[in-house]
Scaffold this motif. Sequence first.
Motif, mmCIF file in Angstrom:
data_model
loop_
_atom_site.group_PDB
_atom_site.id
_atom_site.type_symbol
_atom_site.label_atom_id
_atom_site.label_comp_id
_atom_site.label_asym_id
_atom_site.label_seq_id
_atom_site.Cartn_x
_atom_site.Cartn_y
_atom_site.Cartn_z
ATOM 1 N N LEU A 114 41.131 60.544 48.821
ATOM 2 C CA LEU A 114 40.784 60.527 47.400
ATOM 3 C C LEU A 114 40.541 59.109 46.891
ATOM 4 C CD1 LEU A 114 43.403 63.083 45.989
ATOM 5 C CD2 LEU A 114 41.041 63.526 46.691
ATOM 6 N N MET A 115 40.984 58.124 47.653
ATOM 7 C CA MET A 115 40.856 56.727 47.237
ATOM 8 C C MET A 115 39.440 56.196 47.381
ATOM 9 S SD MET A 115 43.898 55.782 46.295
ATOM 10 C CE MET A 115 44.092 54.027 46.506
ATOM 11 N N GLY A 116 38.600 56.898 48.141
ATOM 12 C CA GLY A 116 37.236 56.437 48.322
ATOM 13 C C GLY A 116 36.830 56.467 49.781
ATOM 14 N N PRO A 117 35.740 55.800 50.137
ATOM 15 C CA PRO A 117 35.213 55.834 51.502
ATOM 16 C C PRO A 117 36.216 55.293 52.526
ATOM 17 C CG PRO A 117 33.615 54.872 49.983
ATOM 18 C CD PRO A 117 34.898 54.998 49.235
ATOM 19 N N ASP A 170 44.515 39.246 49.041
ATOM 20 C CA ASP A 170 43.641 38.082 49.210
ATOM 21 C C ASP A 170 42.190 38.449 48.911
ATOM 22 O OD1 ASP A 170 45.722 36.412 49.908
ATOM 23 O OD2 ASP A 170 45.420 36.635 52.072
ATOM 24 N N ALA A 171 41.774 39.651 49.323
ATOM 25 C CA ALA A 171 40.403 40.095 49.037
ATOM 26 C C ALA A 171 40.184 40.216 47.534
ATOM 27 C CB ALA A 171 40.135 41.426 49.729
ATOM 28 N N LEU A 172 41.183 40.692 46.797
ATOM 29 C CA LEU A 172 41.066 40.778 45.343
ATOM 30 C C LEU A 172 40.988 39.400 44.708
ATOM 31 C CD1 LEU A 172 43.641 43.611 44.485
ATOM 32 C CD2 LEU A 172 41.154 43.792 44.546
ATOM 33 N N ARG A 173 41.725 38.441 45.263
ATOM 34 C CA ARG A 173 41.667 37.080 44.723
ATOM 35 C C ARG A 173 40.322 36.429 45.040
ATOM 36 N NH1 ARG A 173 46.984 37.001 47.258
ATOM 37 N NH2 ARG A 173 48.591 37.302 45.657
ATOM 38 N N ASP A 174 39.783 36.729 46.212
ATOM 39 C CA ASP A 174 38.505 36.143 46.606
ATOM 40 C C ASP A 174 37.353 36.735 45.804
ATOM 41 O OD1 ASP A 174 39.789 34.601 48.488
ATOM 42 O OD2 ASP A 174 39.326 35.926 50.164
ATOM 43 N N GLN A 175 37.515 37.975 45.366
ATOM 44 C CA GLN A 175 36.473 38.662 44.597
ATOM 45 C C GLN A 175 37.103 39.259 43.351
ATOM 46 O OE1 GLN A 175 33.743 41.349 46.784
ATOM 47 N NE2 GLN A 175 33.974 42.775 45.077
ATOM 48 N N PRO A 176 37.406 38.425 42.362
ATOM 49 C CA PRO A 176 38.107 38.924 41.180
ATOM 50 C C PRO A 176 37.300 39.997 40.447
ATOM 51 C CG PRO A 176 38.119 36.526 41.247
ATOM 52 C CD PRO A 176 37.145 36.980 42.282
ATOM 53 N N ALA A 177 38.001 40.920 39.854
ATOM 54 C CA ALA A 177 37.385 41.985 39.081
ATOM 55 C C ALA A 177 37.526 41.694 37.588
ATOM 56 C CB ALA A 177 38.025 43.326 39.436
ATOM 57 N N ASN A 178 37.056 42.625 36.783
ATOM 58 C CA ASN A 178 37.132 42.484 35.333
ATOM 59 C C ASN A 178 38.445 43.001 34.752
ATOM 60 O OD1 ASN A 178 34.809 41.120 34.665
ATOM 61 N ND2 ASN A 178 33.611 42.933 34.177
ATOM 62 N N VAL A 179 39.441 43.200 35.601
ATOM 63 C CA VAL A 179 40.787 43.578 35.142
ATOM 64 C C VAL A 179 41.816 42.846 35.996
ATOM 65 C CG1 VAL A 179 40.168 45.878 34.270
ATOM 66 C CG2 VAL A 179 40.829 45.593 36.672
ATOM 67 N N GLY A 196 40.592 50.529 45.842
ATOM 68 C CA GLY A 196 39.327 50.215 46.497
ATOM 69 C C GLY A 196 38.183 50.002 45.533
ATOM 70 N N TYR A 197 38.231 50.693 44.403
ATOM 71 C CA TYR A 197 37.166 50.579 43.405
ATOM 72 C C TYR A 197 37.044 49.149 42.893
ATOM 73 C CZ TYR A 197 34.101 52.494 39.742
ATOM 74 O OH TYR A 197 33.025 52.797 38.933
ATOM 75 N N LEU A 198 38.162 48.450 42.801
ATOM 76 C CA LEU A 198 38.163 47.059 42.351
ATOM 77 C C LEU A 198 37.248 46.189 43.201
ATOM 78 C CD1 LEU A 198 42.008 46.816 41.885
ATOM 79 C CD2 LEU A 198 40.375 46.305 40.057
ATOM 80 N N LEU A 199 37.194 46.477 44.500
ATOM 81 C CA LEU A 199 36.382 45.676 45.415
ATOM 82 C C LEU A 199 34.929 46.117 45.424
ATOM 83 C CD1 LEU A 199 38.871 45.445 48.414
ATOM 84 C CD2 LEU A 199 38.303 43.641 46.775
ATOM 85 N N VAL A 200 34.698 47.416 45.313
ATOM 86 C CA VAL A 200 33.334 47.945 45.386
ATOM 87 C C VAL A 200 32.613 47.806 44.045
ATOM 88 C CG1 VAL A 200 31.945 49.999 45.890
ATOM 89 C CG2 VAL A 200 34.028 49.551 47.197
ATOM 90 N N HIS A 201 33.347 47.983 42.946
ATOM 91 C CA HIS A 201 32.757 47.936 41.606
ATOM 92 C C HIS A 201 33.597 47.007 40.718
ATOM 93 C CE1 HIS A 201 30.058 51.235 42.613
ATOM 94 N NE2 HIS A 201 31.099 51.894 43.092
ATOM 95 N N LEU A 254 40.425 59.430 39.569
ATOM 96 C CA LEU A 254 39.969 59.224 40.944
ATOM 97 C C LEU A 254 38.557 58.659 40.847
ATOM 98 C CD1 LEU A 254 41.311 62.568 42.429
ATOM 99 C CD2 LEU A 254 42.352 60.291 42.587
ATOM 100 N N PRO A 255 38.422 57.340 40.917
ATOM 101 C CA PRO A 255 37.173 56.686 40.504
ATOM 102 C C PRO A 255 35.965 56.992 41.367
ATOM 103 C CG PRO A 255 38.661 55.092 41.491
ATOM 104 C CD PRO A 255 39.446 56.355 41.302
ATOM 105 N N PHE A 256 36.172 57.387 42.619
ATOM 106 C CA PHE A 256 35.033 57.675 43.483
ATOM 107 C C PHE A 256 34.590 59.137 43.413
ATOM 108 C CE2 PHE A 256 36.462 53.707 45.430
ATOM 109 C CZ PHE A 256 35.259 53.057 45.647
ATOM 110 N N ASP A 257 35.309 59.974 42.664
ATOM 111 C CA ASP A 257 34.882 61.359 42.515
ATOM 112 C C ASP A 257 33.491 61.412 41.881
ATOM 113 O OD1 ASP A 257 37.135 62.473 43.574
ATOM 114 O OD2 ASP A 257 37.648 63.665 41.811
#
Length: 489
Positions: free
Chosen positions: A118-121, A135-144, A76-81, A372-375
């Motif tokens: 633990l994965m986030g909101p 598809d959401a990851l492809r539509d909004q690519p991240a830095n990894v 989830g962090y990939l999409l939010v951040h 756990l990135p949202f901790d």
Amino acid sequence: MENKRAGQRAEAELLFRRATVVDGTGASRRRADVAVAGGRIVAVGELAGWRADRIIEADGRVLAPGFIDTHTHDDGYLLVHPHMKPKVSQGITTVVTGNCGISVAPLVHADPPQPLDLMGPPALFRFETFGAWLDALRDQPANVNVAPLVGHSTLRVRAMRDVSGAATPQEIEAMRAEVELALRAGAFGVSTGTFYPPAAAASEAEIIAVCEPLKRLGGIYSTHLRDETDDIVASIEEALRVGRALDCMVVFSHHKVAGKRNFGRSEQTLAILAEAARSQPLCLDCHPYPATSTMLRLDRVGQSSRTMITWSKGYPEAGGRDFHELMATLGLDEAGLLEKLKPAAAIYFVMDPGDVERIARYPLTLFGSDGLPFDPRPHPRQWGTFPHILAKMVRESGLMTLEQAIHKMTGQAAQQYGLQDRGRIETGCHADLVLFDPDRIQDRATFEDPIQVSEGIEGVWLNGSQTWDGHQTLPARTGQVLRRETSPV
């Protein structure tokens, strides 16, 4: 492939001059120039005649393939951040998601149970299919780049009314169908976490039946073992049987032997794994710290020399405080404090540093942060795992050579996960690269102050575009959803 001859003029978009190249294969470091164009490495060697839009004077600093974080919960962090600062600041260019039986898809749920939370909101659990999340990851690519796994616990929560018992034949079939859909959509495999409540009642037979598509379609079986303490041997043997039944690679997640009375048992577990590896494919991942982090559980508290609360919805003031100190302060016993804090998460000091080192240097071990990135107060592994290894285990202790560590972080990880043309500095490979100073690289994240950027990572490039300049993330957003053994899609 033969490189361009010295003096031959050629064009590149990016050119590193006089780098100390540690190429990810385990080979000895060498001085070389590296040229990049079209997102790929186009030449390695003496490139005096080359021109480039941008030239980086490496001056002997290490140029390595981008690090592959083989154990994350970044779904989830990939999409939010999408800047992915905790990872790119460490030199990471690819993350393996969906570990420990937990993935954000396929599941629509307003209040996911622990440990899914633990994965986030809860809003992250909004994808009806695994493919929709990809598809959401492809539509909004991240830095990894992303190498995704689908989680068995997530499938249980999706398919079952009551996860505390055995799955019915109909529920098993529903989960099996979701595994097949996920694999066809691009999942690298399936992860399980029978240590956790949603999957604790799952039998070995259920796991084999649910994961049956792995046998036909190929993929990885990654597992957070049923027990990492007294019964670890039986848990390892169960995972090996599952791998044989499915005829697939088994990944032993964050391999450890937890609890003081099990200190030193890594000699036994690694011997078992070494013998098994002679007849079936397997590997393991680990992080370099003697503490772990997950949901708050009294069994883990009892096995640990210290337990630090990272967050609590029941009693938010507990964040950052010691579990046993809170017991004394609030006048509660362990069960009473758990009831007051839950849902909550904690860091557990539960491992022997000698075991951690022995596992880290084992030939089949890869590295993963397991953060756990949202901790709000994460384990320092979220920000510091890879620099910690290079500083503490390579430069300071000599536990492994730089070439050995980089191989585990890059080429070996790419090979085990089936990442095509990744993890090596070689003509034709994708230009996932990290430039760092081996004498200066240092993690700064601590248990007391965990959100700290490491030092010494001077630049990171993802598919040829820069994501980190030594001080801040850059909005390259060139991350790709990878496919196992094929080109990214």
